[in-house]
Design an enzyme around this catalytic site. Structure first.
Site, mmCIF file in Angstrom:
data_model
loop_
_atom_site.group_PDB
_atom_site.id
_atom_site.type_symbol
_atom_site.label_atom_id
_atom_site.label_comp_id
_atom_site.label_asym_id
_atom_site.label_seq_id
_atom_site.Cartn_x
_atom_site.Cartn_y
_atom_site.Cartn_z
ATOM 1 N N GLY A 190 0.825 -1.212 0.000
ATOM 2 C CA GLY A 190 0.000 0.000 0.000
ATOM 3 C C GLY A 190 0.851 1.250 0.000
ATOM 4 N N SER A 191 0.244 2.324 0.513
ATOM 5 C CA SER A 191 0.890 3.633 0.418
ATOM 6 C C SER A 191 1.937 3.839 1.515
ATOM 7 C CB SER A 191 -0.180 4.715 0.534
ATOM 8 O OG SER A 191 -0.801 4.604 1.798
ATOM 9 N N GLY A 195 1.800 2.730 5.352
ATOM 10 C CA GLY A 195 2.976 1.919 5.714
ATOM 11 C C GLY A 195 3.559 2.364 7.051
ATOM 12 N N GLU A 212 5.590 -3.229 1.085
ATOM 13 C CA GLU A 212 5.669 -3.061 -0.378
ATOM 14 C C GLU A 212 4.958 -1.753 -0.687
ATOM 15 O OE1 GLU A 212 7.137 -4.932 -2.724
ATOM 16 O OE2 GLU A 212 7.890 -6.454 -1.350
ATOM 17 N N CYS A 249 2.159 0.483 -8.971
ATOM 18 C CA CYS A 249 3.293 0.963 -8.162
ATOM 19 C C CYS A 249 4.574 1.080 -8.974
ATOM 20 C CB CYS A 249 3.508 0.042 -6.971
ATOM 21 S SG CYS A 249 3.745 -1.666 -7.473
HETATM 22 P P1 NAD Z 1 -3.441 2.228 1.085
HETATM 23 O O1 NAD Z 1 -2.205 2.402 1.883
HETATM 24 O O2 NAD Z 1 -4.470 3.293 1.137
HETATM 25 O O3 NAD Z 1 -4.195 0.869 1.475
HETATM 26 C C1 NAD Z 1 -3.508 -0.372 1.574
HETATM 27 C C2 NAD Z 1 -4.173 -1.228 2.648
HETATM 28 O O4 NAD Z 1 -4.106 -0.555 3.896
HETATM 29 C C3 NAD Z 1 -5.648 -1.525 2.381
HETATM 30 O O5 NAD Z 1 -5.904 -2.871 2.710
HETATM 31 C C4 NAD Z 1 -6.370 -0.577 3.320
HETATM 32 O O6 NAD Z 1 -7.596 -1.064 3.769
HETATM 33 C C5 NAD Z 1 -5.412 -0.459 4.481
HETATM 34 N N1 NAD Z 1 -5.531 0.819 5.186
HETATM 35 C C6 NAD Z 1 -5.942 2.005 4.674
HETATM 36 N N2 NAD Z 1 -5.886 2.961 5.626
HETATM 37 C C7 NAD Z 1 -5.467 2.359 6.756
HETATM 38 C C8 NAD Z 1 -5.224 2.809 8.085
HETATM 39 N N3 NAD Z 1 -5.406 4.074 8.448
HETATM 40 N N4 NAD Z 1 -4.780 1.905 8.980
HETATM 41 C C9 NAD Z 1 -4.551 0.630 8.626
HETATM 42 N N5 NAD Z 1 -4.780 0.154 7.387
HETATM 43 C C10 NAD Z 1 -5.231 0.998 6.471
HETATM 44 O O7 NAD Z 1 -2.926 1.973 -0.403
HETATM 45 P P2 NAD Z 1 -3.780 1.778 -1.700
HETATM 46 O O8 NAD Z 1 -4.443 3.077 -2.040
HETATM 47 O O9 NAD Z 1 -4.600 0.565 -1.593
HETATM 48 O O10 NAD Z 1 -2.644 1.460 -2.779
HETATM 49 C C11 NAD Z 1 -1.933 2.456 -3.445
HETATM 50 C C12 NAD Z 1 -0.527 2.564 -2.930
HETATM 51 O O11 NAD Z 1 0.041 1.264 -2.834
HETATM 52 C C13 NAD Z 1 0.367 3.329 -3.867
HETATM 53 O O12 NAD Z 1 1.235 4.126 -3.122
HETATM 54 C C14 NAD Z 1 1.147 2.238 -4.584
HETATM 55 O O13 NAD Z 1 2.386 2.657 -5.095
HETATM 56 C C15 NAD Z 1 1.289 1.212 -3.525
HETATM 57 N N6 NAD Z 1 1.433 -0.120 -4.091
HETATM 58 C C16 NAD Z 1 2.601 -0.771 -3.930
HETATM 59 C C17 NAD Z 1 2.777 -2.018 -4.493
HETATM 60 C C18 NAD Z 1 4.067 -2.767 -4.346
HETATM 61 O O14 NAD Z 1 4.081 -3.956 -4.660
HETATM 62 N N7 NAD Z 1 5.145 -2.138 -3.909
HETATM 63 C C19 NAD Z 1 1.734 -2.612 -5.206
HETATM 64 C C20 NAD Z 1 0.549 -1.922 -5.329
HETATM 65 C C21 NAD Z 1 0.393 -0.674 -4.769
#
Ligand code: NAD
Length: 487
Positions: A190-191, A195, A212, A249
């Site tokens: 995720g973001s 993270g 990741e 990503c």
């Molecule tokens: P996100 O961080 O918003 O969400 C990821 C996960 O975290 C989801 O399951 C979500 O429910 C959970 N989440 C959201 N807010 C939270 C909180 N406050 N507390 C705990 N958990 C929470 O990310 P996204 O919008 O789903 O994905 C986009 C981001 O992910 C981009 O930055 C992208 O570059 C990155 N990404 C990385 C990879 C990789 O393999 N490196 C792959 C895909 C996406």
């Protein structure tokens, strides 16, 4: 789900892990085979869910999700016995008589967070690693791809051992509750913002994490032959618009090119977009959708700064009703604008010009370490400089995104783009602890290692550390002297 519900699920998973069931190779293989069955028997449902959540075409859905998972699970099945087998540890003669091995053991109960852009593969691919390594697991899919989330919640218990693998759906509340629990590993995709939340929650229990994450992944385009440029441009355009419409990503975030070559590149990009998508941006059959209104507004806001608007040289039209933003190219938007400081994660492609292509290196070094770096060049000296002078999760010359499907390569970021890695054997390692096991006998006791201390013992220890291969001779000589001094 209430906290008690989460705790109950976790306690069942812990019980299963402690029963030893998931350590057996037969269980691991059966679960991996079940993942393959799940994917093949539900291919149409997966395509449909991805279409509904993200407007993904079946080709993209197969390439980035179904195909990735099939390859990954098959690779794990073929290699599992080799991965599980303890590896012999070579000991210096000084340790004689002894033998050592490095034994991979499962971590326990693991939590997998996935993101919405590749909602099936980013949930099940880490799970393949977790199962291969013999763990029990919870998957928390993203709530922003709800059809895929509920499809996972429906399929996983029908195919996999539901006492060992669970899907817990939900948004931030559930995520927060899950993070309060004590896990043996958290694997997060995720973001960067979330993270940080995950890492600080994990720190409370000293839980190891793999993060990741994302960031701004640049592509450098050197002056190349016209035919090569055509290929390069296709690969850049595919990584921008052909992989979840910029919401990937490791997609290309922006391009660096020499000022005098920029117009050649831009013209080629325009032709390529036209070839890929024609004139009608409402023909969404070939291009994924922007996931929701929030992300549509976020991307649109990147264009609002008048200095950024003025830099649009292609596209830029917006259809609010259908949440469509046309593939858009910008030339030299200001470097302090949001579009150049935040991860774009959408269909906008800034082109940044430099006087000499070598300046791209300094440009990249002055910014956070990217998840991926791409460079299109035949100049070996430039390749060498880029390899040695920049740092990124992965570096690809003359292509984009292919590193994601190489089982032999670790996939992960560095610095703010991520922590840890997976894919292939690296996925197994991400969910294993490598235990050092040393077998000694009761023979040949080395007295100089025990008190009372004297100068001879100090010399002995000093020599022992210095001359590994003469350890045995040293040991025997030392023993002889020691016996003599004792008599
Ligand atoms: P996100 O961080 O918003 O969400 C990821 C996960 O975290 C989801 O399951 C979500 O429910 C959970 N989440 C959201 N807010 C939270 C909180 N406050 N507390 C705990 N958990 C929470 O990310 P996204 O919008 O789903 O994905 C986009 C981001 O992910 C981009 O930055 C992208 O570059 C990155 N990404 C990385 C990879 C990789 O393999 N490196 C792959 C895909 C996406």
């Amino acid at each position: 789900m209430a906290v008690e519900g989460v705790e109950k699920e976790l306690s069942e998973l812990r019980g299963t892990f402690q029963s030893g069931k998931t350590r057996g190779i037969a269980w691991r293989k059966a679960q991996l085979q079940a993942i393959l069955k799940l994917i093949s028997e539900n291919e149409d449902s997966i395509f449909e869910a991805l279409k509904q959540d993200l407007g993904k075409h079946r080709v993209e859905a197969y390439r980035d999700e179904v195909g990735v998972l099939t390859k990954s699970a098959t690779h794990a099945l073929h290699n599992l016995e080799k991965w599980i087998a303890p590896k012999k540890g070579k000991l210096p003669l000084l340790y004689f008589p002894a033998k050592a091995e490095v034994m991979p053991e499962p971590l326990g109960v693991v939590l997998i967070f996935s993101s919405w852009n590749f909602p099936i593969s980013l949930a099940l691919d880490p799970l393949i690693g977790a199962i291969s390594a013999g763990n029990t697991a919870v998957i928390k899919p993203s709530e922003l791809s709800p059809k895929c989330s509920s499809l996972l919640a429906d399929m996983v218990p029908r195919y996999l051992d539901s006492k060992a693998i669970k899907v817990i759906e939900g948004g931030r509340d559930i995520a927060g509750q899950l993070l309060q629990q004590n896990w043996d590993k958290i694997f997060f995709t995720g973001s960067q913002q979330v993270g940080k939340i995950v890492m600080s929650a994990a720190a409370k229990h000293l839980t190891p994490v793999t993060l990741e994450l994302g960031g701004k992944s640049p592509a450098i385009v050197d002056r190349i032959h016209a035919a090569d440029l055509k290929v390069a441009v296709k690969r850049i355009a595919s990584a921008k618009w052909g992989a979840c419409n910029g919401q990937a990503c490791i997609g290309v975030d922006y391009v660096l090119v020499e000022k005098e070559y920029a117009s050649v590149l831009v013209e080629s990009l325009k032709k390529c977009i036209h070839q890929f998508y024609g004139d009608n941006i409402k023909n969404l059959d070939n291009i994924a959708a922007i996931v929701n209104k929030h992300h549509f507004d976020r991307v649109r806001n990147l264009l609002k700064d008048p200095r950024v608007t003025a830099s649009i040289i292609y596209g830029g039209s917006i259809d609010e009703e259908n949440l469509i933003i046309e593939p858009t190219i910008l030339l030299n938007p200001p470097l302090d604008s949001d579009i150049m400081t935040e991860e774009i994660f959408g269909p906008l492609l800034p082109i940044i010009t430099v006087n000499k292509v070598e300046e791209s290196i300094e440009f990249i070094r002055a910014r956070p370490k990217p998840l991926a770096l791409y460079a299109f060049t035949k100049n070996e000296a430039l390749k060498k400089r880029i390899s040695l002078e920049t740092s990124s999760g992965s570096l690809v010359f003359n292509d984009t995104m292919v590193q994601f499907v190489c089982d032999a390569l670790p996939f992960g970021g560095v610095g703010p783009s991520g922590l840890g890695r997976y894919h292939g054997k690296y996925s197994f390692d991400a969910f294993s602890h490598e235990k050092a096991v040393l077998h000694r006998t009761f023979r040949l006791e080395l007295e100089p290692r025990h008190p009372p201390w004297n100068d001879f013992k100090l010399d002995f220890v000093r020599l022992a550390y210095r001359f590994d291969y003469f350890g045995l001779i040293l040991l025997l000589t030392g023993l002889r002297r020691l016996f003599r001094s004792c008599n």
